[in-house]
Design a protein around this motif. Structure first.
Motif, PDB file in Angstrom:
ATOM      1  N   THR A   1      20.368  28.371 -27.114  1.00  0.00           N
ATOM      2  CA  THR A   1      21.782  28.711 -26.998  1.00  0.00           C
ATOM      3  C   THR A   1      22.508  27.542 -26.355  1.00  0.00           C
ATOM      4  O   THR A   1      22.060  27.009 -25.332  1.00  0.00           O
ATOM      5  N   LEU A   2      23.621  27.165 -26.937  1.00  0.00           N
ATOM      6  CA  LEU A   2      24.375  26.010 -26.461  1.00  0.00           C
ATOM      7  C   LEU A   2      25.251  26.379 -25.269  1.00  0.00           C
ATOM      8  O   LEU A   2      26.018  27.347 -25.319  1.00  0.00           O
TER       9      LEU A   2
ATOM     10  N   THR B   1      28.162  24.435 -23.033  1.00  0.00           N
ATOM     11  CA  THR B   1      28.967  23.226 -23.155  1.00  0.00           C
ATOM     12  C   THR B   1      30.240  23.323 -22.333  1.00  0.00           C
ATOM     13  O   THR B   1      30.702  24.417 -22.005  1.00  0.00           O
TER      14      THR B   1
ATOM     15  N   GLU C   1      21.074  17.535 -23.401  1.00  0.00           N
ATOM     16  CA  GLU C   1      21.465  16.507 -24.355  1.00  0.00           C
ATOM     17  C   GLU C   1      21.256  15.137 -23.713  1.00  0.00           C
ATOM     18  O   GLU C   1      21.603  14.923 -22.549  1.00  0.00           O
TER      19      GLU C   1
ATOM     20  N   CYS D   1      29.321  25.293 -35.287  1.00  0.00           N
ATOM     21  CA  CYS D   1      28.914  25.568 -33.909  1.00  0.00           C
ATOM     22  C   CYS D   1      27.907  26.713 -33.894  1.00  0.00           C
ATOM     23  O   CYS D   1      28.114  27.741 -34.537  1.00  0.00           O
TER      24      CYS D   1
ATOM     25  N   CYS E   1      19.907  22.702 -31.310  1.00  0.00           N
ATOM     26  CA  CYS E   1      19.984  24.151 -31.051  1.00  0.00           C
ATOM     27  C   CYS E   1      19.271  24.915 -32.147  1.00  0.00           C
ATOM     28  O   CYS E   1      18.539  25.887 -31.885  1.00  0.00           O
TER      29      CYS E   1
ATOM     30  N   TYR F   1      18.114  27.524 -23.246  1.00  0.00           N
ATOM     31  CA  TYR F   1      19.414  26.882 -23.326  1.00  0.00           C
ATOM     32  C   TYR F   1      19.279  25.402 -23.676  1.00  0.00           C
ATOM     33  O   TYR F   1      18.265  24.753 -23.385  1.00  0.00           O
TER      34      TYR F   1
ATOM     35  N   ALA G   1      27.625  30.196 -28.618  1.00  0.00           N
ATOM     36  CA  ALA G   1      27.828  29.065 -27.719  1.00  0.00           C
ATOM     37  C   ALA G   1      28.673  29.490 -26.522  1.00  0.00           C
ATOM     38  O   ALA G   1      29.625  30.259 -26.659  1.00  0.00           O
TER      39      ALA G   1
ATOM     40  N   ILE H   1      23.414  17.722 -31.101  1.00  0.00           N
ATOM     41  CA  ILE H   1      23.199  18.875 -30.228  1.00  0.00           C
ATOM     42  C   ILE H   1      23.182  20.177 -31.022  1.00  0.00           C
ATOM     43  O   ILE H   1      22.445  21.107 -30.695  1.00  0.00           O
ATOM     44  N   PHE H   2      23.960  20.256 -32.103  1.00  0.00           N
ATOM     45  CA  PHE H   2      23.928  21.455 -32.951  1.00  0.00           C
ATOM     46  C   PHE H   2      22.579  21.570 -33.648  1.00  0.00           C
ATOM     47  O   PHE H   2      21.994  22.652 -33.730  1.00  0.00           O
TER      48      PHE H   2
ATOM     49  N   ASP I   1      25.074  20.382 -22.827  1.00  0.00           N
ATOM     50  CA  ASP I   1      25.585  19.051 -23.127  1.00  0.00           C
ATOM     51  C   ASP I   1      25.438  18.154 -21.896  1.00  0.00           C
ATOM     52  O   ASP I   1      25.218  18.620 -20.776  1.00  0.00           O
TER      53      ASP I   1
END
Length: 790
Positions: free
Chosen positions: A493-494, A496, A466, A507, A487, A443, A511, A483-484, A446
Motif C-alpha cells: 500500500t502506497l 505518500t 522509495e 495510482c 506497489c 507499506y 493510496a 513507485i507504482f 515515498d
C-alpha cells in the motif's frame, strides 16, 4: 429468434433460452404449471441481463469477432434492432407476432405467453428512447435512473430522448448507462422505487478527475483533491455505478416484493470497492423492504439481480451467499489484486470453477466442452455434472499464454501468501488471518517519508522506502513512476505526501496521504494510519526489523562474528558477552548495552517505547505480551490519552470513509438476508451449495467467467423453474467460425448471457418460515445529493 430466420436455418442456443422446470420444486412437482397463484402464494418470472452499453462496445474492446459477428455488432442500427428483438422475445413476443401486431392483427393468439418474463432486470442500459417505448407497447413499465433521469411508470416514457447524455471533461457528449427494472403491468403495479448511487460512499466531497500526469487543478488554483489522508480511497469510490430498487405489488394477490437491479465496479484490483458497494446495496434494499412491509410481515420478500463483476468464490460472491465474509482480507491495505493477476480466494466454494481468464488466444471453432444443459428436461445440476463441466473447463488451454507467473510477484492464490519486501529478501510471508488475527500490512513510502518509514520498521511494520534514484526519476519523468510498479509487484500500500500522485489514473488502490508538517503531527498521522487500517501492534515484533533496509534482525551467537560486527561499527573493544544482532539484508549490527544508552539498539528501543506510548494514547489495539516493553503501563497510557482527548481517535477529523473503514475491518461482514443463487449447484443429496453451476456468463476474447447472478431467499421463495443457459463454447459457436463462440454475435447483442428463473412466493400463513433477520445496524453514509425516488 427462430421466427426471424429462413425456414431451413439452423436452430441456435438463443432459440433454447427458456424456462425449464427445476427438479427440486415442491408442491406438485417441478413441472407444476397448473395454477401459478395457488394457496402457496403466487409465481412470477424474473431475468437479469447486462445488455452491454454502446459506449463499451468497440473493435478495440471486443477484438477477434468473426466477420459474421462484426457486421452486426459494430453496425449500430443492426445491433439495436437485435437488442430490441431479444428483449421482445423475453416479453413473450416472437417475430411472427411482431409482424402480426404491425399488420393490425392484435387479436392473434400467442403460444409464448408462458415464456413472458414478468420482471426484466437490466444493466448497462443506455438506449431508453429506443427500448422503453417498444416495451411499453408490450405492457411493461420501467424504473431506472440515467444520469439524473428517472422513469417510474409507463406514462413517463415519451419525450426523454435527449436526457440520457452527459458531457465528458472535454465537453463532448457521451452516452450514459444505468440499471433498469422493467415490469409487466399485467402482473405488477409499482408502489415505490429508489436509485442507489454507489458514489455516495465517497460522501459529498467533489473529487478531481484522475489524469495520466497527476497534474491537478488544485495546483492551478481550480479545485483539487479530497482533503485528508483518505483522499486516495475517496477517489476509488467514485465510479458512477448504481443500482435501482422497486417495490412491486402483485395485481392478483396484493402481495408485495422488492426487486433490485445492480451493477458493481468492474476492476479486479478494487475488490474492496465492490464489497462496500454490495454491503451498501443490501442495507438500502433491506431498509426499503422493511419500510413497505405490511402489518403482518417484518420485511417483504427480496430478489437482487445484477452484474456484480465478481467471480464465484470472490469476497463479493461469498458475501451474498454465505453467513459472513472476512472483509479484512480485501481491504486495500491488505489485498492488492492489481491487473487481475490473482483473485480473492476465501476458500473456493465447492464446485465453484475458475475458467482461465486470459483466453485471448483461443480461436478454436469448437472447444471440447459438452453442453448437457437442457438436453434432458431434468436440468440435472448435481455434483457429478458440475464436476464434469469444471474438469472440461480446466482443459481450455491458451495457444500463446502470457507468462503471468513470471509477471506476478504473488504466490499461489493471491491472499494466502505474498512476496516479502524488496532489497533481496526471498522470504514468503503469510498474510492470511490466523485464529481471527488481523492480517499484516505492507507499506511502500515515498522518499520524503524516510523518518516515518524508520518508525514503522521500529514497530515491526513491513515498510519499504522509495530510493533516492527512484524519487529523482519520478519527479523528472511523470509518465511511469517506479513507485507504482513496486506497489504492484511487491503487493504494498502506497503512503505518500504527494496529492498529485493520488490524482493519477494508475495510482494504486487505497493510496494514503501523509502530511508531515512537524514531528508531532507526523506522530498523530501514524496513529491515525494505524486506526484507519486496523493495525494491531504486537510488542514482540518491535525492533525485529532493520531500520535501514527493512530486513529481518537475527541473533549473532558466534563470538568471532560478534567481534567482526563490533569492528565494522567502530567499537572493537566491546565484549562478546553482549547480546548481538544483525540484519539479514544489509548486515547492520545491533547490540544491547543498558550502561551505554547511546548505543544504536538502545536508541532504537527508546524510540520504540516513545512511539508505543503515542499509539496507546491514541487507542491503537495491542495484542500479546509486552516482551521487553513491560515497563510501560498500558492502562496509564490509555488514561493519559483519555484526558488529552486522543484515545480511540477522539479529536481526529471524521469523514465519509468512517463507516466504510469499519466495514473493511470486520472479521465477519454480514447482511440481513439469507440469499441463495438461482444457479447454485447441488451435491449428491440434492442440497444446493455456494458454488455456481454456470462456468461463464461473460465471454469475450480477453475474459471468460461468471459475473452475473440472481439472489433470492429460500425462506421467502420456492424456485420452480430456471432458464437454460449455454455452458460450452461449442454451443455458443453455432456458425463454426474461428472465434465463433465470442460475444456479442450476429444472434446475441451482448457479451453477457441472460439469467432467469421462476419463483413462487411462499404463503405467510402456511408452512414453516425462517424468521427475518433483524435490520442491520444503522450506518450513516454522507450523500452528495439526495437519493432520487423514481
Amino acid at each position: 429468434n427462430e421466427d426471424s430466420r429462413a425456414p431451413n436455418a439452423m436452430r441456435t442456443w438463443v432459440d433454447d433460452l427458456c424456462l425449464i422446470p427445476f427438479e427440486d420444486a415442491s408442491k406438485g412437482g417441478a413441472a407444476d404449471n397448473k395454477n401459478d397463484d395457488s394457496e402457496i402464494g403466487f409465481s412470477f418470472s424474473i431475468l437479469s441481463f447486462n445488455v452491454l452499453a454502446e459506449s463499451y462496445l468497440t473493435r478495440r474492446s471486443h477484438p477477434g469477432l468473426p466477420k459474421r459477428h462484426a457486421e452486426v455488432v459494430f453496425d449500430a442500427d443492426k445491433r439495436r434492432k437485435l437488442l430490441v428483438d431479444t428483449l421482445k422475445k423475453f416479453a413473450g413476443q416472437t417475430r411472427r407476432e411482431q409482424d402480426s401486431r404491425n399488420e393490425g392483427n392484435a387479436e392473434e393468439k400467442t403460444d409464448t405467453e408462458s415464456q413472458r418474463f414478468d420482471i426484466l432486470c437490466l444493466q448497462e442500459m443506455d438506449l431508453p428512447e429506443i427500448i422503453l417505448p417498444e416495451m411499453k407497447q408490450l405492457d411493461y413499465g420501467a424504473v431506472h435512473a440515467l444520469k439524473g433521469c428517472s422513469y417510474s411508470s409507463s406514462t413517463q416514457l415519451e419525450d426523454e430522448t435527449t436526457r440520457n447524455t452527459t458531457k465528458n471533461r472535454k465537453g463532448v457528449s457521451e452516452k450514459a448507462d444505468t440499471c433498469a427494472i422493467l415490469y409487466c403491468t399485467r402482473t405488477f403495479a409499482l408502489i415505490q422505487s429508489q436509485v442507489i448511487e454507489f458514489d455516495d460512499l465517497a460522501g459529498g466531497q467533489q473529487v478531481e478527475p484522475r489524469t495520466k500526469s497527476g497534474i491537478s487543478r488544485a495546483r492551478k488554483g481550480r479545485g483539487g483533491t479530497p482533503a485528508g489522508a483518505l483522499g486516495g480511497m475517496i477517489q476509488s469510490y467514485r465510479r458512477r455505478n448504481r443500482a435501482v430498487v422497486a417495490v412491486l405489488r402483485h395485481n392478483a394477490s396484493g402481495r408485495r416484493i422488492c426487486v433490485c437491479s445492480g451493477h458493481l465496479y468492474w476492476h479486479p484490483g478494487y475488490e474492496y470497492v465492490k464489497l462496500s458497494q454490495g454491503k451498501y446495496m443490501t442495507e438500502k434494499v433491506d431498509a426499503m423492504a422493511r419500510e413497505y412491509a405490511t402489518e403482518d410481515e417484518e420485511r417483504i420478500p427480496v430478489v437482487i439481480c445484477g452484474d456484480l463483476n465478481s467471480k464465484p468464490g470472490s469476497a463479493v460472491h461469498q458475501f451474498f451467499v454465505k453467513d459472513s465474509v472476512d472483509a479484512r482480507v480485501v481491504a486495500p491495505w491488505h489485498y492488492h489484486g492489481y491487473d487481475g493477476l490473482h483473485d480473492t480466494e476465501l476458500g473456493q466454494a465447492e464446485g465453484g470453477k475458475q475458467v482461465d481468464k486470459d483466453l485471448h488466444s483461443i480461436d478454436d471453432p469448437v472447444v471440447p466442452l459438452d453442453d448437457d444443459n437442457g438436453k434432458n428436461d431434468s436440468n440435472d445440476d448435481s455434483v457429478e455434472g458440475s464436476d464434469a463441466i469444471s474438469d472440461k473447463v480446466g482443459e481450455l488451454k491458451l495457444a500463446d499464454a502470457d507468462d503471468f507467473t513470471a509477471m506476478a510477484l504473488t504466490a499461489d492464490n493471491g491472499l494466502k501468501k505474498i512476496k516479502a519486501p524488496a532489497y533481496g529478501s526471498k522470504e514468503i510471508r503469510d498474510t492470511t488471518p490466523n485464529n481471527g488475527d488481523e492480517p499484516s500490512v505492507r507499506y511502500l513510502l515515498d522518499y520524503t517519508l524516510n523518518r516515518f518509514t524508520r518508525w514503522l520498521r521500529i514497530l515491526g511494520i513491513d515498510a519499504a522506502l522509495e530510493t533516492e534514484e527512484e524519487e529523482r526519476a519520478r519527479t523528472s519523468d511523470k509518465k511511469n513512476p517506479i513507485i507504482f510498479e513496486r506497489c504492484r509487484l511487491e503487493q504494498r500500500t502506497l503512503l505518500t505526501t504527494s496529492k498529485n500522485l493520488l490524482l493519477r489514473k494508475d495510482c494504486p488502490p487505497g493510496a494514503y496521504l501523509i502530511d508531515p508538517k512537524n514531528v508531532q503531527e507526523l506522530e498523530k498521522a501514524m496513529v491515525q494510519l494505524f486506526l484507519d487500517h486496523g493495525v494491531v501492534l504486537r510488542p514482540r515484533d518491535f525492533v525485529t526489523r532493520c531500520v535501514i533496509c527493512n530486513g529481518s534482525i537475527f541473533t549473532v551467537a558466534n563470538d568471532e562474528d560478534k567481534a567482526k560486527i563490533f569492528k565494522a561499527n567502530g567499537c572493537p573493544d566491546l565484549k562478546t558477552e553482549l547480546s548481538v544482532y544483525a540484519c539479514n539484508g544489509c548486515g547492520q549490527g545491533y547490540w544491547w548495552c543498558d550502561d551505554i544508552v547511546t548505543s544504536s539498539a538502545s536508541r532504537v528501543k527508546m524510540q520504540a517505547a516513545h512511539l508505543f506510548r503515542q499509539c496507546l494514547r491514541g487507542g491503537v489495539p495491542v495484542e500479546g505480551d509486552l516482551h521487553m516493553f513491560d515497563f510501560i503501563d498500558i492502562e496509564e497510557e490509555r488514561s493519559i490519552g483519555e484526558k488529552e482527548g486522543t484515545l480511540a481517535g477522539k479529536g481526529r477529523p471524521t469523514g465519509p470513509m468512517e463507516p466504510i473503514l469499519s466495514w473493511l475491518k470486520e472479521e465477519a461482514l454480514t447482511h440481513p438476508f439469507d440469499f441463495r443463487s438461482a444457479y447454485a449447484f447441488r451435491n449428491k443429496e440434492g442440497t444446493e451449495r455456494d458454488g455456481e453451476l454456470l462456468p461463464f456468463t461473460n465471454v469475450t476474447a480477453d475474459f471468460v467467467d461468471t459475473l452475473d447472478y440472481i439472489f433470492y431467499e429460500p425462506s421467502q421463495f420456492e424456485k420452480t423453474h430456471r432458464m437454460k443457459a449455454p455452458t460450452s463454447f461449442r454451443t455458443l459457436n453455432t456458425s463454426g467460425d474461428s472465434g465463433g463462440h465470442l460475444l456479442p454475435s450476429d444472434i446475441w447483442p451482448s457479451d453477457h448471457l441472460v439469467l432467469g428463473c421462476k419463483l413462487m412466493v411462499k404463503s405467510r400463513s402456511k408452512g414453516e418460515e425462517k424468521s427475518v433477520a433483524p435490520p442491520a445496524a444503522s450506518v450513516s453514509v454522507v450523500s452528495s445529493t439526495p437519493l432520487p425516488l423514481a
